[in-house]
Design a protein around this motif. Structure first.
Motif, PDB file in Angstrom:
ATOM      1  N   ARG A  62       0.642  -1.204  -0.005  1.00 46.51           N
ATOM      2  CA  ARG A  62       0.039   0.159   0.230  1.00 46.51           C
ATOM      3  C   ARG A  62       0.969   1.183   0.081  1.00 46.51           C
ATOM      4  O   ARG A  62       0.755   2.375  -0.834  1.00 46.51           O
ATOM      5  CB  ARG A  62      -0.833  -0.063   1.087  1.00 46.51           C
ATOM      6  N   ARG A  63       2.040   1.023   0.744  1.00 48.87           N
ATOM      7  CA  ARG A  63       2.849   2.458   1.002  1.00 48.87           C
ATOM      8  C   ARG A  63       3.382   2.869  -0.336  1.00 48.87           C
ATOM      9  O   ARG A  63       3.727   3.837  -0.980  1.00 48.87           O
ATOM     10  CB  ARG A  63       3.899   2.320   1.958  1.00 48.87           C
ATOM     11  N   ARG A  65       2.380   2.027  -3.432  1.00 45.56           N
ATOM     12  CA  ARG A  65       1.585   2.707  -4.341  1.00 45.56           C
ATOM     13  C   ARG A  65       1.194   3.947  -4.141  1.00 45.56           C
ATOM     14  O   ARG A  65       1.041   4.812  -4.938  1.00 45.56           O
ATOM     15  CB  ARG A  65       0.198   1.536  -4.130  1.00 45.56           C
ATOM     16  N   GLN A  66       1.132   4.468  -2.649  1.00 44.50           N
ATOM     17  CA  GLN A  66       0.904   5.781  -2.314  1.00 44.50           C
ATOM     18  C   GLN A  66       2.249   6.647  -2.940  1.00 44.50           C
ATOM     19  O   GLN A  66       1.996   7.769  -3.125  1.00 44.50           O
ATOM     20  CB  GLN A  66       0.866   5.657  -0.796  1.00 44.50           C
ATOM     21  N   ASP A 148       5.011   8.970   7.503  1.00 42.85           N
ATOM     22  CA  ASP A 148       4.416   7.975   7.202  1.00 42.85           C
ATOM     23  C   ASP A 148       4.975   6.548   7.148  1.00 42.85           C
ATOM     24  O   ASP A 148       4.876   5.599   7.664  1.00 42.85           O
ATOM     25  CB  ASP A 148       3.165   7.878   6.010  1.00 42.85           C
TER      26      ASP A 148
END
Length: 232
Positions: A62-63, A65-66, A148
């Protein structure tokens, strides 16, 4: 069309992809080890860590892709590629587990305890590699002010450290079990030391003394006196 990642983002994606690939690799290994494990507490902890590992892989994906990650841009295996490779490896691992009495066990030791011990040693090796991965990601992200990613890496690093601590407590137990299973009781202690009499070297006989050399008699240095004539 999405913009290409910046140099900053590309470096973060590179490190995250490396950690992601390791997590997918360990999902496969953990499933195989769980199938081989007979100790309940050990099996339970492996299952818990497999769940953590799967969640970590999802969080990393997920990270990535972010951050706009694309495996093609990094020339590294991305989530899709790693997932496909992991699926193939899992199929091979399951086949190996099914052949539990075959080459896999032969490579993992002669007895059950030793196989578990070797698995635990391999797991600990992997945990430290993961700790290194997440420590590097955390420091990189902190230096690049990516809170993050730094937070994610710190959370995952702590999970790996807890698993490593568990394994460090388990390995001595498994080693002792190997001793009980594979070393005869009579051979578990060091050989008794030799007795004092056996250790003491034989007394050496004193060497025979040679007789002292006799000194030649001293020669008189006084001149011989002439005999006195007799009186008539």
């Amino acid at each position: 069309m999405a913009a290409e990642p910046t140099v900053r983002e590309a470096k973060l994606i590179q490190y995250l992809n490396e950690a992601y690939g390791k997590e997918k690799e360990l999902e496969t290994a953990l499933r195989a080890h769980i199938a081989m494990t007979t100790r309940d507490a050990y099996k339970k902890r492996l299952r818990e860590h497999l769940k953590e590992t799967s969640q970590q892989a999802k969080g990393l994906e997920r990270r990535i892709r972010q951050l706009g990650g694309r495996a093609e841009a990094m020339d590294l295996p991305g989530p899709d590629v790693a997932s496909e490779a992991a699926g193939k490896a899992l199929a091979a691992a399951r086949k190996g587990v099914a052949l539990a009495q075959g080459p896999l066990q032969a490579l993992r030791g002669t007895g059950e305890a030793e196989r578990l011990l070797k698995n635990a040693k391999t797991e600990l090796f992997n945990e430290f590699e993961e700790i290194g991965n997440y420590l590097a990601i955390e420091e990189l992200a902190t230096a690049l002010q990516d809170r993050d990613t730094a937070r994610l890496a710190k959370e995952f690093r702590r999970q790996e450290e807890r698993m490593a601590s568990f394994l460090q407590r388990l390995i001595p137990q498994l080693t002792k079990q190997v001793v009980r299973e594979e070393i005869p009781a009579a051979q578990r202690k060091a050989p008794a030391p030799a007795t004092a009499a056996a250790r003491k070297p034989a007394a050496r006989k004193p060497a025979a003394r040679k007789p002292a050399a006799r000194k030649p008699a001293a020669r008189s240095t006084t001149a011989a006196r002439p005999a006195r004539p007799k009186r008539s």
